[in-house]
Enzyme design. Structure first.
Site, short mmCIF file in Angstrom:
data_model
loop_
_atom_site.label_atom_id
_atom_site.label_comp_id
_atom_site.label_asym_id
_atom_site.label_seq_id
_atom_site.Cartn_x
_atom_site.Cartn_y
_atom_site.Cartn_z
N GLU A 154 7.29 15.74 16.55
CA GLU A 154 7.97 15.66 15.26
C GLU A 154 7.31 16.61 14.26
O GLU A 154 6.10 16.59 14.09
CB GLU A 154 7.87 14.23 14.73
CG GLU A 154 8.57 14.03 13.42
CD GLU A 154 8.36 12.63 12.86
OE1 GLU A 154 7.22 12.14 12.87
OE2 GLU A 154 9.34 12.02 12.41
N CYS A 168 13.16 10.46 8.49
CA CYS A 168 12.73 9.99 9.82
C CYS A 168 13.82 10.19 10.86
O CYS A 168 13.53 10.49 12.01
CB CYS A 168 12.31 8.53 9.76
SG CYS A 168 13.57 7.46 9.10
N GLU A 193 7.88 1.13 12.16
CA GLU A 193 8.98 2.10 12.11
C GLU A 193 8.32 3.48 12.11
O GLU A 193 7.74 3.88 11.10
CB GLU A 193 9.80 1.95 10.83
CG GLU A 193 10.49 0.62 10.67
CD GLU A 193 11.61 0.41 11.65
OE1 GLU A 193 12.02 1.39 12.32
OE2 GLU A 193 12.07 -0.73 11.78
N LYS A 224 0.89 -1.17 0.00
CA LYS A 224 0.00 0.00 0.00
C LYS A 224 0.92 1.21 0.00
O LYS A 224 1.47 1.59 1.03
CB LYS A 224 -0.83 -0.03 1.28
CG LYS A 224 -2.19 0.63 1.21
CD LYS A 224 -2.20 2.03 0.68
CE LYS A 224 -1.93 3.08 1.72
NZ LYS A 224 -1.76 4.41 1.13
P1 NAD Z 1 1.42 8.37 7.72
O1 NAD Z 1 1.40 7.56 8.96
O2 NAD Z 1 0.41 9.44 7.56
O3 NAD Z 1 1.24 7.42 6.45
C1 NAD Z 1 2.05 6.29 6.26
C2 NAD Z 1 1.30 5.28 5.43
O4 NAD Z 1 0.17 4.84 6.17
C3 NAD Z 1 0.78 5.84 4.11
O5 NAD Z 1 0.91 4.86 3.11
C4 NAD Z 1 -0.68 6.09 4.42
O6 NAD Z 1 -1.49 6.01 3.28
C5 NAD Z 1 -0.98 4.94 5.36
N1 NAD Z 1 -2.16 5.17 6.21
C6 NAD Z 1 -2.73 6.36 6.54
N2 NAD Z 1 -3.81 6.15 7.32
C7 NAD Z 1 -3.92 4.82 7.50
C8 NAD Z 1 -4.82 3.99 8.21
N3 NAD Z 1 -5.85 4.50 8.89
N4 NAD Z 1 -4.61 2.65 8.19
C9 NAD Z 1 -3.58 2.12 7.52
N5 NAD Z 1 -2.70 2.85 6.80
C10 NAD Z 1 -2.87 4.20 6.79
O7 NAD Z 1 2.90 8.92 7.59
P2 NAD Z 1 3.49 9.85 6.44
O8 NAD Z 1 3.00 11.22 6.67
O9 NAD Z 1 3.31 9.22 5.09
O10 NAD Z 1 5.05 9.74 6.76
C11 NAD Z 1 5.65 10.50 7.72
C12 NAD Z 1 5.92 9.69 8.97
O11 NAD Z 1 6.68 8.53 8.68
C13 NAD Z 1 6.75 10.47 9.97
O12 NAD Z 1 6.23 10.30 11.26
C14 NAD Z 1 8.11 9.85 9.85
O13 NAD Z 1 8.95 9.98 10.95
C15 NAD Z 1 7.77 8.43 9.59
N6 NAD Z 1 8.92 7.72 8.99
C16 NAD Z 1 9.61 6.82 9.76
C17 NAD Z 1 10.71 6.14 9.22
C18 NAD Z 1 11.47 5.12 10.02
O14 NAD Z 1 12.24 4.36 9.44
N7 NAD Z 1 11.28 5.04 11.32
C19 NAD Z 1 11.12 6.42 7.92
C20 NAD Z 1 10.41 7.38 7.18
C21 NAD Z 1 9.30 8.00 7.73
#
Ligand code: NAD
Length: 495
Positions: free
Chosen positions: A399, A300, A265, A189
């Protein structure tokens, strides 16, 4: 490295409407609904993706399960899986320019970084797990003479992969590659605002000889397709990278469905700690600026909290300001830009909300704090530094995921440790010091999955990445990541 000529040839390529990728082929969504793909470079729609729904997720999971049960991948010799995955890595390298530019049009990362961090890194990751998989052995347990205890390592079944928009191909590969190498079938996804490169990856995988149904991609909104994947009764594992709130939802989906295992993550608020005896303050300032501002802070592990020892504070801040103002923000497809666009207009608004709140709470704005290059129609933000940040402020605790740095002073090592560990997160960190003992003490004392010493960022596929506390659990990368996608089975045989 890609040339400006190659970029300019590819930057306006027609993409059109992209379907889902299910059972080895493109497929329209069940309802025919689509979502526009808006480039943060200029705010214009340049393609569309299918707005998938729960029925589409079900089709993809069914296809993955069928492929898994058929066994042409899950029970294939590891040497075969290695061959196909190696071919996929080669195909990514062959299409590296195309993938890099496509990804930048989608999410705005500066091309210099995207080129290495996205397609090249994904190819390296896929090759690494391809190479690893025929070196994974089962075990014979040290039992009594009259029995034989065998420990088999088996694939889990269907793995759901959910990734964010900042580095979808790289982070996707960290999960897809070990899952596939281990013999699982996968449903991805992608993030709704950056799906194009993962769709292309699935096509290349089919070209490389991956059997139909082994890798499926369902685009659409997270709250619809992500939720459907999280709640699906026939998904065995979810490997997720994204925000804390969505991570919590995934744990809830698991509890409400089939207790699928979930690896998370999540975000960070990583401390970057500069001691007065840092080997080279100027160098530390340059690396620290890059460590928070590259990819507009959408990393991240970004060093978003800077802790500087009081005795060198003024000198260091001077160097930091110079390093920051030298960074050129601009068109991410221009090789001279150091920093590209913020991924979306919504993310930019969110960043500016953090800036406003930091000002209201009494932090002092040193530089930036505003949207820039508005005439482009894109989403760009000036690298932003606040000082006089205190522990109670939002900027010290939450964050941003944008180019906003909060700076604090400290006097003693104990104070630095206390400040470093004072958030709910524990993803990354850094320590700058010439004293070996200080460095090792800090590595032990900081609660984080990664502690950099005299550098910030940088790592490769050989070392694990992941967090502690509310930065999640489970590790991507390295041989350890394979364990997430393999199940242990005991055979207890009376002799
Ligand atoms: P997000 O949590 O909004 O979205 C991540 C994914 O989850 C997307 O594909 C989104 O479509 C999906 N999603 C959204 N709502 C959902 C739901 N209700 N059920 C299931 N899936 C759903 O995050 P983002 O804004 O895309 O990314 C930023 C975040 O990711 C930041 O917090 C960042 O720190 C984190 N991040 C962490 C790492 C790591 O390795 N720890 C790496 C990169 C980014």
């Amino acid at each position: 490295m890609i040339s400006q000529n190659a970029i300019d040839t590819l930057r306006n390529t027609e993409i059109g409407a992209r379907g889902l990728f299910i059972d080895g082929a493109q497929s329209p969504g069940t309802t025919g609904a689509t979502l526009p793909v808006i480039s943060p470079i200029d705010g214009r729609a340049f393609a569309s993706i299918a707005d998938g729904n729960a029925a589409d997720v079900d089709r993809a999971v069914t296809s993955a399960r069928k492929a898994f049960d058929k066994g042409s991948w899950s029970r294939a010799a590891p040497a075969f899986r290695k061959k196909v995955l190696t071919r996929l890595a080669e195909l990514i390298e062959k299409h590296v320019d195309e993938l890099a530019v496509l990804g930048v049009r989608d999410n705005g990362t500066e091309i210099g970084m995207a080129y290495k961090a996205e397609p090249l890194s994904a190819a390296g990751t896929i090759r690494y797990y391809a190479e690893a998989i025929d070196k994974v052995y089962g075990e014979i347990a040290p039992t009594a003479e009259n029995v034989l205890g065998l420990i088999h390592k088996e694939p889990l079944g269907v793995v759901g992969v959910i990734v964010p928009w900042n580095f979808p191909l790289m982070i996707g590969a960290w999960k897809i590659a070990p899952a596939l190498a281990a013999g699982n079938c996968v449903v991805v996804k992608p993030p709704e605002i950056a799906s194009l490169t993962l769709l292309r990856l699935a096509e290349l995988a089919a070209e490389a000889g991956l059997p139909a149904g082994v890798l499926n991609v369902v685009t659409g909104r997270g709250a619809v397709t992500g939720e459907a994947l999280g709640l699906h009764m026939d998904v065995d594992t979810i490997a997720f990278t994204g925000s804390g709130p969505v991570g919590r939802r995934l744990l809830d989906y698991s509890a409400r469905s089939n207790l699928k295992r979930v690896f998370l993550e999540l975000g960070g608020k990583s401390p970057n700690i500069v001691f007065a005896d840092a080997p080279d303050l100027k160098q530390a300032a340059v690396v620290s600026a890059n460590g928070i501002f590259r990819n507009s802070g959408q990393v991240c592990v970004a060093g978003s909290r800077l802790l500087v020892q009081s005795s060198v504070y003024d000198r260091f801040m001077d160097e930091l300001l110079q390093a920051t103002t030298r960074l050129k923000v601009g068109d991410p497809l221009d090789l001279t830009s150091d920093i590209g666009a913020v991924s979306s207009a919504e993310q930019l608004d969110k960043n500016l909300g953090f800036v406003a709140k930091a000002g209201q709470e009494g932090a002092r704005l040193v530089t930036g704090g505003e949207r820039i290059l508005t005439e482009t129609g894109g989403s760009y933000m000036a690298p932003t530094i606040f000082e006089n940040v205190t522990q109670d402020m939002q900027l010290a605790r939450e964050e941003v995921f944008g180019p906003v740095l909060g700076v604090m002073r400290f006097d003693t090592e104990e104070e630095a440790v206390r400040l470093a560990n004072s958030t709910v997160y524990g993803l990354a960190s850094a320590v700058w010091t010439s004293n070996l003992s200080t460095a090792h003490r800090m590595v032990r004392a900081i609660h984080a999955g990664v502690v950099h010493v005299n550098t910030y960022g940088g790592a490769d596929i050989t070392v694990p990445l992941g967090g502690v506390k509310q930065s999640g659990f489970g590790r991507d990368k390295s041989l350890h990541a394979l364990e997430k996608y393999l199940e242990l089975k005991t055979a207890w045989i009376a002799l």
